[in-house]
Design a protein around this motif. Structure first.
Motif, short mmCIF file in Angstrom:
data_model
loop_
_atom_site.label_atom_id
_atom_site.label_comp_id
_atom_site.label_asym_id
_atom_site.label_seq_id
_atom_site.Cartn_x
_atom_site.Cartn_y
_atom_site.Cartn_z
N ASP A 112 45.97 19.52 -1.59
CA ASP A 112 46.30 20.62 -2.50
C ASP A 112 45.54 21.90 -2.13
OD1 ASP A 112 47.99 18.98 -3.90
OD2 ASP A 112 46.57 18.55 -5.51
N MET A 113 44.30 21.75 -1.66
CA MET A 113 43.48 22.92 -1.34
C MET A 113 43.81 23.48 0.05
SD MET A 113 39.74 22.24 -3.00
CE MET A 113 39.31 20.87 -1.98
N TRP A 114 44.09 22.62 1.04
CA TRP A 114 44.23 23.08 2.42
C TRP A 114 45.66 23.06 2.94
CZ3 TRP A 114 40.55 25.30 5.50
CH2 TRP A 114 39.29 25.38 4.93
N GLY A 115 46.55 22.43 2.25
CA GLY A 115 47.97 22.49 2.55
C GLY A 115 48.37 22.07 3.95
N LYS A 116 48.97 23.00 4.69
CA LYS A 116 49.60 22.69 5.98
C LYS A 116 48.62 22.20 7.04
CE LYS A 116 53.66 25.44 5.60
NZ LYS A 116 54.76 25.92 6.38
N GLN A 117 47.35 22.54 6.92
CA GLN A 117 46.40 22.08 7.93
C GLN A 117 46.20 20.57 7.90
OE1 GLN A 117 42.89 24.40 7.28
NE2 GLN A 117 43.67 26.12 8.49
N GLU A 163 35.18 17.17 9.88
CA GLU A 163 34.99 16.92 11.31
C GLU A 163 36.30 17.13 12.06
OE1 GLU A 163 34.23 13.07 14.18
OE2 GLU A 163 33.31 13.05 12.19
N MET A 164 37.39 16.69 11.48
CA MET A 164 38.69 16.84 12.12
C MET A 164 39.07 18.32 12.25
SD MET A 164 42.42 15.60 10.80
CE MET A 164 42.40 16.81 9.51
N LEU A 165 38.82 19.11 11.19
CA LEU A 165 39.20 20.52 11.19
C LEU A 165 38.17 21.40 11.90
CD1 LEU A 165 40.54 20.85 7.54
CD2 LEU A 165 41.87 20.64 9.65
N GLY A 166 36.97 20.87 12.14
CA GLY A 166 35.93 21.64 12.80
C GLY A 166 35.28 22.68 11.91
N VAL A 167 35.19 22.39 10.61
CA VAL A 167 34.54 23.30 9.65
C VAL A 167 33.44 22.53 8.93
CG1 VAL A 167 36.63 24.66 9.31
CG2 VAL A 167 36.18 22.73 7.81
N PRO A 168 32.47 23.25 8.35
CA PRO A 168 31.44 22.56 7.56
C PRO A 168 32.06 21.94 6.29
CG PRO A 168 30.76 24.80 8.06
CD PRO A 168 32.17 24.66 8.51
N PRO A 169 31.56 20.79 5.86
CA PRO A 169 32.13 20.14 4.66
C PRO A 169 32.03 21.00 3.40
CG PRO A 169 30.70 18.62 5.82
CD PRO A 169 30.56 19.95 6.48
N GLU A 170 30.99 21.85 3.31
CA GLU A 170 30.82 22.68 2.13
C GLU A 170 31.94 23.71 1.99
OE1 GLU A 170 28.38 22.33 4.49
OE2 GLU A 170 27.14 20.88 3.41
N THR A 171 32.50 24.17 3.11
CA THR A 171 33.61 25.13 3.04
C THR A 171 34.93 24.43 2.78
OG1 THR A 171 33.97 25.08 5.42
CG2 THR A 171 32.46 26.75 4.58
N LEU A 172 35.01 23.16 3.11
CA LEU A 172 36.25 22.40 2.90
C LEU A 172 36.47 22.12 1.42
CD1 LEU A 172 38.57 21.08 4.52
CD2 LEU A 172 37.26 18.97 4.41
N ASP A 173 35.40 21.73 0.73
CA ASP A 173 35.49 21.42 -0.70
C ASP A 173 34.26 21.99 -1.39
OD1 ASP A 173 36.22 20.43 -3.14
OD2 ASP A 173 35.77 18.35 -2.68
#
Length: 170
Positions: free
Chosen positions: A75-80, A152-162
């Motif tokens: 719901d938060m990241w959609g198409k990625q 890890e899959m998207l290559g971003v820090p977990p804090e920015t993901l959620d």
């Protein structure tokens, strides 16, 4: 009991030679012919009704926690996250070698996609359950594991993901 009806006169009986005469004389039925168990209670129905929460097994409830976390991220990241597979496995592969070498067991894994395969994030149920004491802790840890491996899959820090990643513990 007739075991082969096409062979006339071929019968198989489930009783011993000495006991069958005494039971037949007394009128008692054998254990296999009883309709009730030895305490006279008979077969019981379901212990839990499907409408009650305890009807679902622990593994089914764990699957639901992983699905809820994956849906929240979707719901938060959609198409990625389109096409990403989220899986639950009981234990990590080669767990015996990890324990023997003194390495802690991973709580999940990320397998990148390739050649027509979708990327997969796997959460190891037994490892995560052993690390938690309560149901609330389990829900939080499952979500954190899903967030960590998705980050890890998207290559971003977990804090920015959620935004609520690891904030429930403080």
């Amino acid at each position: 009991m007739q075991s082969q009806p096409h062979v006339p006169g071929f019968n198989v009986r489930w009783s011993d030679a000495e006991g069958s005469q005494n039971e037949e004389q007394a009128g008692a039925r054998g254990f296999r012919r009883r309709r009730r168990n030895r305490h006279g209670r008979g077969l019981r129905g379901e212990l839990m009704l499907p409408t009650l929460p305890a009807f679902r097994t622990r593994s089914e409830r764990f699957d639901d926690l992983v699905l809820d976390s994956a849906e929240r991220l979707q719901d938060m990241w959609g198409k990625q996250l389109d096409g990403v597979l989220f899986a639950v496995d009981e234990i990590p592969p080669n767990l015996e070698q990890l324990v023997a070498s003194g390495t802690s067991a991973p709580m999940g894994s990320y397998t990148p996609g390739g050649k027509g395969e979708a990327p997969m994030i796997t959460v190891y149920r037994r490892v995560v359950e052993q690390a938690c004491g309560t149901r609330e802790e389990l829900q939080d840890l499952v979500h954190d594991v899903v967030v960590e491996y998705t980050a890890e899959m998207l290559g971003v820090p977990p804090e920015t993901l959620d935004p609520v990643y690891r904030r429930r513990y403080q």
